[in-house]
Scaffold this active site. Structure first.
Site, short mmCIF file in Angstrom:
data_model
loop_
_atom_site.label_atom_id
_atom_site.label_comp_id
_atom_site.label_asym_id
_atom_site.label_seq_id
_atom_site.Cartn_x
_atom_site.Cartn_y
_atom_site.Cartn_z
N GLN A 78 0.83 -1.20 0.00
CA GLN A 78 0.00 0.00 0.00
C GLN A 78 0.87 1.26 0.00
O GLN A 78 1.25 1.77 1.04
CB GLN A 78 -0.94 0.00 1.21
N PHE A 79 1.15 1.77 -1.20
CA PHE A 79 1.99 2.94 -1.33
C PHE A 79 1.37 4.19 -0.71
O PHE A 79 2.06 5.12 -0.33
CB PHE A 79 2.36 3.21 -2.80
N THR A 80 0.05 4.19 -0.54
CA THR A 80 -0.63 5.37 0.00
C THR A 80 -0.29 5.63 1.47
O THR A 80 -0.61 6.69 1.98
CB THR A 80 -2.16 5.24 -0.16
#
Length: 150
Positions: A78-80
């Site tokens: 999850q890059f967010t």
């Protein structure tokens, strides 16, 4: 490296209508990586996740790790997690590692968890995923490798 741990009673990841990973009791891990992360960060975070005492003992105190408790892992990239939200209304993801760097580190992280004897299920890196879980507690903890003890 930033890992959000959510203790769960049941969880799954679905991509395009197909379940790619599912667990019963254990942890859902939302895993974010940044530019400066290395294999050392991966090893630190995996050890911390495996050994953190987030499960209750007979007295109701959090004294057992997921290894002691016998749980499973559902790992979701999850890059967010590296969203910058201080300025404006649209998050910036400039601090998130590029996919060509993040993917091998996420995969290495999952392998490190397996070395601790944990069953690891995953989502699909970079895919649009539907994550479903039943929180247990709820218990949610964040592990960051850059704040590790030196």
């Amino acid at each position: 490296m930033r890992v959000v741990i959510q203790r769960s009673k049941q969880a799954s990841v679905t991509v395009d209508g197909e379940v790619t990973g599912a667990i019963d009791k254990g942890y859902v891990l939302l895993v974010g990586l940044t530019h400066s992360d290395t294999l050392e960060d991966v090893q630190y975070a995996a050890k911390k996740v495996a050994e953190l005492r987030l499960w209750e003992d007979e007295a109701g105190k959090m004294n057992h790790s997921i290894i002691d408790h016998g749980g499973e892992i559902l790992s979701v990239s999850q890059f967010t997690l590296y969203a910058e939200t201080k300025k404006g209304r649209r998050p910036s993801f400039i601090d998130a590692a590029r996919p060509e760097q993040a993917r091998p580190l996420w995969e290495a992280f999952n392998e490190e968890l397996k070395k601790h004897g944990l069953k690891v299920e995953t989502g699909i890196f970079g895919a649009m995923m539907d994550v479903s879980l039943i929180n247990d507690g709820p218990v949610t903890v964040i592990v960051e490798s850059k704040t590790k003890e030196q």
